[in-house]
Structure formats: C-alpha cells, structure tokens
Design a protein around this motif. Sequence first.
Motif, PDB file in Angstrom:
ATOM      1  N   GLY A   1      -4.679  18.965  -5.284  1.00  0.00           N
ATOM      2  CA  GLY A   1      -5.610  17.751  -5.146  1.00  0.00           C
ATOM      3  C   GLY A   1      -6.026  17.176  -6.334  1.00  0.00           C
ATOM      4  O   GLY A   1      -5.974  16.147  -6.146  1.00  0.00           O
ATOM      5  N   ALA A   2      -5.891  17.866  -7.482  1.00  0.00           N
ATOM      6  CA  ALA A   2      -6.213  17.277  -8.615  1.00  0.00           C
ATOM      7  C   ALA A   2      -5.007  16.134  -8.935  1.00  0.00           C
ATOM      8  O   ALA A   2      -5.306  15.169  -9.432  1.00  0.00           O
ATOM      9  CB  ALA A   2      -6.185  18.261  -9.722  1.00  0.00           C
ATOM     10  N   ALA A   3      -3.625  16.751  -8.788  1.00  0.00           N
ATOM     11  CA  ALA A   3      -2.580  15.817  -8.769  1.00  0.00           C
ATOM     12  C   ALA A   3      -2.761  14.461  -8.083  1.00  0.00           C
ATOM     13  O   ALA A   3      -2.493  13.309  -8.606  1.00  0.00           O
ATOM     14  CB  ALA A   3      -1.325  16.454  -8.086  1.00  0.00           C
ATOM     15  N   GLY A   4      -3.331  14.734  -6.782  1.00  0.00           N
ATOM     16  CA  GLY A   4      -3.747  13.212  -6.143  1.00  0.00           C
ATOM     17  C   GLY A   4      -4.499  12.508  -6.754  1.00  0.00           C
ATOM     18  O   GLY A   4      -4.579  11.307  -6.573  1.00  0.00           O
ATOM     19  N   VAL A   5      -5.527  13.350  -7.288  1.00  0.00           N
ATOM     20  CA  VAL A   5      -6.882  12.493  -7.689  1.00  0.00           C
ATOM     21  C   VAL A   5      -6.372  11.644  -8.854  1.00  0.00           C
ATOM     22  O   VAL A   5      -6.513  10.534  -9.250  1.00  0.00           O
ATOM     23  CB  VAL A   5      -7.882  13.452  -8.598  1.00  0.00           C
ATOM     24  N   ILE A   6      -5.237  12.214  -9.991  1.00  0.00           N
ATOM     25  CA  ILE A   6      -4.816  11.502 -11.062  1.00  0.00           C
ATOM     26  C   ILE A   6      -4.076  10.379 -10.613  1.00  0.00           C
ATOM     27  O   ILE A   6      -4.045   9.408 -11.137  1.00  0.00           O
ATOM     28  CB  ILE A   6      -3.713  12.587 -11.954  1.00  0.00           C
ATOM     29  N   MET A   7      -3.231  10.629  -9.438  1.00  0.00           N
ATOM     30  CA  MET A   7      -2.312   9.640  -9.344  1.00  0.00           C
ATOM     31  C   MET A   7      -3.396   8.383  -8.582  1.00  0.00           C
ATOM     32  O   MET A   7      -2.862   7.407  -9.041  1.00  0.00           O
ATOM     33  CB  MET A   7      -1.387   9.997  -7.879  1.00  0.00           C
ATOM     34  N   ARG A   8      -4.630   8.580  -7.840  1.00  0.00           N
ATOM     35  CA  ARG A   8      -5.256   7.734  -7.508  1.00  0.00           C
ATOM     36  C   ARG A   8      -6.078   7.139  -8.654  1.00  0.00           C
ATOM     37  O   ARG A   8      -6.186   5.498  -8.889  1.00  0.00           O
ATOM     38  CB  ARG A   8      -6.508   8.072  -6.446  1.00  0.00           C
ATOM     39  N   LEU A   9      -6.260   7.661  -9.725  1.00  0.00           N
ATOM     40  CA  LEU A   9      -6.894   6.980 -10.589  1.00  0.00           C
ATOM     41  C   LEU A   9      -5.910   6.139 -11.503  1.00  0.00           C
ATOM     42  O   LEU A   9      -6.316   5.248 -12.287  1.00  0.00           O
ATOM     43  CB  LEU A   9      -7.164   8.154 -11.768  1.00  0.00           C
ATOM     44  N   ALA A  10      -4.556   6.367 -11.441  1.00  0.00           N
ATOM     45  CA  ALA A  10      -3.534   5.706 -12.450  1.00  0.00           C
ATOM     46  C   ALA A  10      -3.427   4.366 -11.498  1.00  0.00           C
ATOM     47  O   ALA A  10      -2.236   3.697 -11.829  1.00  0.00           O
ATOM     48  CB  ALA A  10      -2.412   6.501 -12.453  1.00  0.00           C
ATOM     49  N   GLY A  11      -3.853   4.165 -10.216  1.00  0.00           N
ATOM     50  CA  GLY A  11      -3.675   2.855  -9.588  1.00  0.00           C
ATOM     51  C   GLY A  11      -2.943   3.213  -8.338  1.00  0.00           C
ATOM     52  O   GLY A  11      -2.683   2.189  -7.409  1.00  0.00           O
ATOM     53  N   HIS A  12      -2.586   4.241  -7.615  1.00  0.00           N
ATOM     54  CA  HIS A  12      -1.951   4.531  -6.350  1.00  0.00           C
ATOM     55  C   HIS A  12      -3.190   4.658  -5.299  1.00  0.00           C
ATOM     56  O   HIS A  12      -3.703   5.671  -5.479  1.00  0.00           O
ATOM     57  CB  HIS A  12      -1.015   5.732  -6.373  1.00  0.00           C
ATOM     58  N   ALA A  13      -3.075   3.568  -4.592  1.00  0.00           N
ATOM     59  CA  ALA A  13      -4.424   3.655  -3.978  1.00  0.00           C
ATOM     60  C   ALA A  13      -4.314   4.781  -2.751  1.00  0.00           C
ATOM     61  O   ALA A  13      -5.521   5.253  -2.517  1.00  0.00           O
ATOM     62  CB  ALA A  13      -4.496   2.350  -3.022  1.00  0.00           C
ATOM     63  N   ASN A  14      -3.472   5.216  -2.328  1.00  0.00           N
ATOM     64  CA  ASN A  14      -3.372   6.412  -1.343  1.00  0.00           C
ATOM     65  C   ASN A  14      -3.399   7.637  -2.079  1.00  0.00           C
ATOM     66  O   ASN A  14      -3.116   8.624  -1.528  1.00  0.00           O
ATOM     67  CB  ASN A  14      -2.741   6.101  -0.170  1.00  0.00           C
ATOM     68  N   ALA A  15      -3.443   7.920  -3.355  1.00  0.00           N
ATOM     69  CA  ALA A  15      -3.258   9.079  -4.237  1.00  0.00           C
ATOM     70  C   ALA A  15      -2.235   9.815  -3.777  1.00  0.00           C
ATOM     71  O   ALA A  15      -1.883  11.034  -3.836  1.00  0.00           O
ATOM     72  CB  ALA A  15      -4.555  10.211  -3.589  1.00  0.00           C
ATOM     73  N   GLY A  16      -1.016   9.259  -3.644  1.00  0.00           N
ATOM     74  CA  GLY A  16       0.434   9.761  -3.404  1.00  0.00           C
ATOM     75  C   GLY A  16       0.495  10.572  -2.108  1.00  0.00           C
ATOM     76  O   GLY A  16       1.463  11.326  -2.028  1.00  0.00           O
ATOM     77  N   LEU A  17      -0.408  10.297  -1.215  1.00  0.00           N
ATOM     78  CA  LEU A  17      -0.341  11.080  -0.044  1.00  0.00           C
ATOM     79  C   LEU A  17       0.674  10.181   1.135  1.00  0.00           C
ATOM     80  O   LEU A  17       0.767   9.124   0.614  1.00  0.00           O
ATOM     81  CB  LEU A  17      -1.723  11.027   0.904  1.00  0.00           C
ATOM     82  N   PRO A  18       1.321  11.052   1.794  1.00  0.00           N
ATOM     83  CA  PRO A  18       2.117  10.309   2.966  1.00  0.00           C
ATOM     84  C   PRO A  18       1.398   9.518   3.743  1.00  0.00           C
ATOM     85  O   PRO A  18       0.230   9.452   3.746  1.00  0.00           O
ATOM     86  CB  PRO A  18       2.867  11.695   3.550  1.00  0.00           C
ATOM     87  N   SER A  19       2.288   9.189   4.906  1.00  0.00           N
ATOM     88  CA  SER A  19       1.759   8.427   5.909  1.00  0.00           C
ATOM     89  C   SER A  19       0.418   8.822   6.626  1.00  0.00           C
ATOM     90  O   SER A  19       0.566  10.148   6.656  1.00  0.00           O
ATOM     91  CB  SER A  19       2.783   7.771   6.642  1.00  0.00           C
ATOM     92  N   GLU A  20      -0.085   8.017   7.526  1.00  0.00           N
ATOM     93  CA  GLU A  20      -1.192   8.506   8.421  1.00  0.00           C
ATOM     94  C   GLU A  20      -0.799   9.735   9.083  1.00  0.00           C
ATOM     95  O   GLU A  20      -1.387  10.909   9.075  1.00  0.00           O
ATOM     96  CB  GLU A  20      -1.797   7.569   8.942  1.00  0.00           C
ATOM     97  N   THR A  21       0.254   9.595   9.934  1.00  0.00           N
ATOM     98  CA  THR A  21       0.635  10.688  10.793  1.00  0.00           C
ATOM     99  C   THR A  21       0.880  12.028   9.967  1.00  0.00           C
ATOM    100  O   THR A  21       0.385  13.129  10.351  1.00  0.00           O
ATOM    101  CB  THR A  21       2.024  10.352  11.638  1.00  0.00           C
ATOM    102  N   TRP A  22       1.812  12.069   8.979  1.00  0.00           N
ATOM    103  CA  TRP A  22       2.033  13.270   8.299  1.00  0.00           C
ATOM    104  C   TRP A  22       0.624  13.538   7.462  1.00  0.00           C
ATOM    105  O   TRP A  22       0.266  14.861   7.602  1.00  0.00           O
ATOM    106  CB  TRP A  22       2.772  12.659   6.883  1.00  0.00           C
ATOM    107  N   GLN A  23      -0.312  12.974   7.148  1.00  0.00           N
ATOM    108  CA  GLN A  23      -1.461  13.200   6.384  1.00  0.00           C
ATOM    109  C   GLN A  23      -2.408  14.163   7.728  1.00  0.00           C
ATOM    110  O   GLN A  23      -2.961  15.199   7.443  1.00  0.00           O
ATOM    111  CB  GLN A  23      -2.340  12.129   6.037  1.00  0.00           C
ATOM    112  N   ARG A  24      -2.351  13.526   8.817  1.00  0.00           N
ATOM    113  CA  ARG A  24      -3.100  14.253  10.018  1.00  0.00           C
ATOM    114  C   ARG A  24      -2.368  15.849  10.109  1.00  0.00           C
ATOM    115  O   ARG A  24      -3.073  16.711  10.399  1.00  0.00           O
ATOM    116  CB  ARG A  24      -2.900  13.496  11.257  1.00  0.00           C
ATOM    117  N   TRP A  25      -1.175  15.747  10.497  1.00  0.00           N
ATOM    118  CA  TRP A  25      -0.591  17.041  10.582  1.00  0.00           C
ATOM    119  C   TRP A  25      -0.683  18.012   9.234  1.00  0.00           C
ATOM    120  O   TRP A  25      -1.102  19.062   9.485  1.00  0.00           O
ATOM    121  CB  TRP A  25       0.902  16.820  10.604  1.00  0.00           C
ATOM    122  N   LEU A  26      -0.651  17.524   7.996  1.00  0.00           N
ATOM    123  CA  LEU A  26      -0.957  18.406   7.014  1.00  0.00           C
ATOM    124  C   LEU A  26      -2.357  18.885   6.940  1.00  0.00           C
ATOM    125  O   LEU A  26      -2.256  20.067   6.529  1.00  0.00           O
ATOM    126  CB  LEU A  26      -0.275  17.742   5.483  1.00  0.00           C
TER     127      LEU A  26
END
Lengths: 90, 236, 124
Positions: free
Chosen positions: B133-158
Amino acid sequence: MDLILLLFDAVLLITLLALALAAILSSDPRRAVMLFIAFGLWLSLVWARLGAPDVALAEAAIGAGIGGALMLAAARRAARQQTSDRGEPS
Amino acid sequence: MNRDLSLLIGILVALLAVVLLWVFHSTLALDPGQRLASLAMERLPETGVSNPVTAVLLNYRAYDTLLELGVLLAALLGIWSLGPPRPGFQRAGPALAAMVDWVVPLAILTGGYLLWVGGHAPGGAFQAGALLGAAGVIMRLAGHANAGLPSETWQRWLVVLGAGVFTLTGLLLAFTGYGFLTYPPGQAKWLILLIETAATLAIGVTLAAAYVGGRPQPTAPPPPPLVTSASAEADR
Amino acid sequence: MIAQFLYGGAGILLFALGLWSLLVHAPLLRKLIALNIMGAGVFHVFIAIAHRGDALPPDPVPHALVLTGIVVAVSATALALALNSRLEQGENEPEPASSPSPGPRIHMQPALSTEPSSKGATHP
C-alpha cells in the motif's frame, strides 16, 4: 541496573504522552498530523521495547505510515481551505 | 468551545482516568490465573508456523482475521461509493521520479520478504500488505493518479481476493471433513501461506485504493507522451 | 510488575487525553486524531498486559488482537476522511435550489444560546 531500566521506561512514556498532548493541542491541521505521525512512530518504538515487534512493525507501517499519509492529504486540503476562507471575507 | 465547559469535561475525563487506573492496578494485583499464552505456546508446533503471532492470526483465531478482511473491504466499498477521486498530484521532477523508480520495487520486494518471513519471525500479511500500500501511496504522490493500480476490473477482483480465498479455503476444508478453517495436519503451512499471499495482495490494493480515495475510473487517462513517464509506466 | 503498571497506566492516560480532545475540539480532523489516540491507548494497555516481564516471552494472543485492531482503525480513518472530503465538496458547491432559506438556517445555531437577542438581530 533495574533503576536505569525504570528510568528508560519513564523517559519513553513521558515522551509518548508529551507527543500525544502536542498533537492534540496544536490547532494547525498539518502540524497536528505531523505530530501524530511522530507519536505513532514513537509508539511503535515503545511496543518494540515491550517485546511486540510484529505489532510495532504494523503500527509503524499502517498506523503512522498509511494513516499519516491519509491524514496529511486531508490536512493539506483543510489548510488550503482556511487560507482561502481568510482571503475572501464571507 | 466554551472554556468553562471544556474545563468541566477535562475534570470529568480525569476522574474517569483515575477510576480506570485504580481498576487496572487492582486487576494487576490479582492472580493472573490460567493465561492463554502457555496454551498457545504448547500447541505451536502443530500450527505449521513458528511465529506465535502468525499462528494466532491465521490458525487459532482465523475467524478474526477473516472478519477483519471483511471490515477492510466494507470500508473500501464505502469510500468507493462516495464518488470519483480527486485529481492526482502533478508529475514528479526528475530527482523524485528516479527515487520512486528505486523505492517502489524495493518496497514490493521487502513486502514479499516480510510475507515469507512471517512464518517464523516478526512479519506477516499485514506488514507486507502495508508495504504494498505504501508503494501505491508513493506512486500517487509522484504523480501517478491511480497510484499504480491496475484497471477497475482487476482492482475489484484483487480487493475481494483476500476474503474470497480465505472463505473458499475454509469452505473447502469444511466440505472435506475438517472444520471450517481447521487445517489438516501437515498441510497447515501451505494453506496459511496461500491465504496470507491472497490477503497481502488484497490489503495492499485496498490501502492504496483507499489513499486514492474514490471509485476507480473505468478508463484510465492516456499517459502523457513523456519519455521518463513512459519508462516509469513500463517498470510496474 | 511496576513496569507493567507504568505502561498500562500510560495507555489509560492516552485514552483519557484522546477522549477529552474528542469531546472538546470541533474540527473533524482533530476529532479523528483524538479518536486514533484513544485507540492507541487501548492498544497500549493490551500490549502492556501481554508483556510478562523481560524473562518470559510475551503473550501472542493480545498481540494478534492489536494487529487486527490497527488495520481496522486505519480503514475506519480512511472512510471517515473520505466522508469528510465529500462533506467539504458539498459545502463548497453553491446550493442548487437557491431558496431564501440559507439566511435563517445560519441563524439557527446562535439562536440556541442567545434566544432573546436573535429576534432583535433579524431586523436591521
């Protein structure tokens, strides 16, 4: 030896309570959140002293880290709103 | 708030604290009696792991952890139901972008290590998930708007993966004659590792999605045609 | 024994501090910090009870409970912050139905404390 350990415990706990008090009493949101993060990290130090390294890791990573990041984003918005409210008298 | 009122509340809370301290002190003075610790330590070799905290979390009290994953899922659903996220931060400068390129893979690697080491030393699914989760936070802070997460469908499954694998394992064990989440002897280690891996992924994605703070957008905006950002996209 | 009481007592004090701040301070973010400090106090009491002197290994059962509790506390905090952010968005947007109601609605709150003077405030 025992007295020194007790003194160490007292220093740990007094700092912990002082950090909590400072976080509670500061009215600037960003300052409060940063003090809260410091409090969480210190808390994880105290828990490592109490023989709970698992919990200390989780508190440092989840409680202080992710919780602090979430709160900092909210505090940034709150601070921005405060300045914009001050700029335009309503 | 009124100054007198806050003083009155302070006095009342202080009285409550004194009562609680007195109760705690008199409880400590009593004989602790039979504690769970000795029982937990005694049966530890049968649990498949040698870290007592992991044994409690995923073997003795696996129900707690399953329900806790359910709570995490419910909180994320609540966040997603509140509408789309706020726009992300602007793209990081070259120094921060280079640091992110180093820190994010290291965080993921450390998460994997913590997951594995949780069986016999401090660590486990929660700490590993927090690092993801912290890796995702860092990616969002660096400008990746979706925090490096995959597409919506993948997010829902994960996101449902943790509670889903946990429940399916429990049901499978119940149907094969063992109780719900009662592991057969000898296979506890691998079942626990399977559940923990799923839980780690789910916790990491949930925490990162909670930091993004809104329902995932169905179509991700196309990445801007920058060389540095394209290489960062390819890295993950 | 005395160390256990010191640590547990610090947890109770943290709980009391958080409770006071939760009741006294109005901004939502400060209330949330106070709530988290209350939770930290409860976790601290658990960890202090689990600690059985430096010679014995600590009790793993409270540790696992606290670990679960930390994750639940953070997810509740995240949900509360998302609700708060949504609330702010609602406050910043102008009200869609621009009825003359905003005036009296703003005056409702002071009217609770100063009942007679609120009537005088309505006319210029």
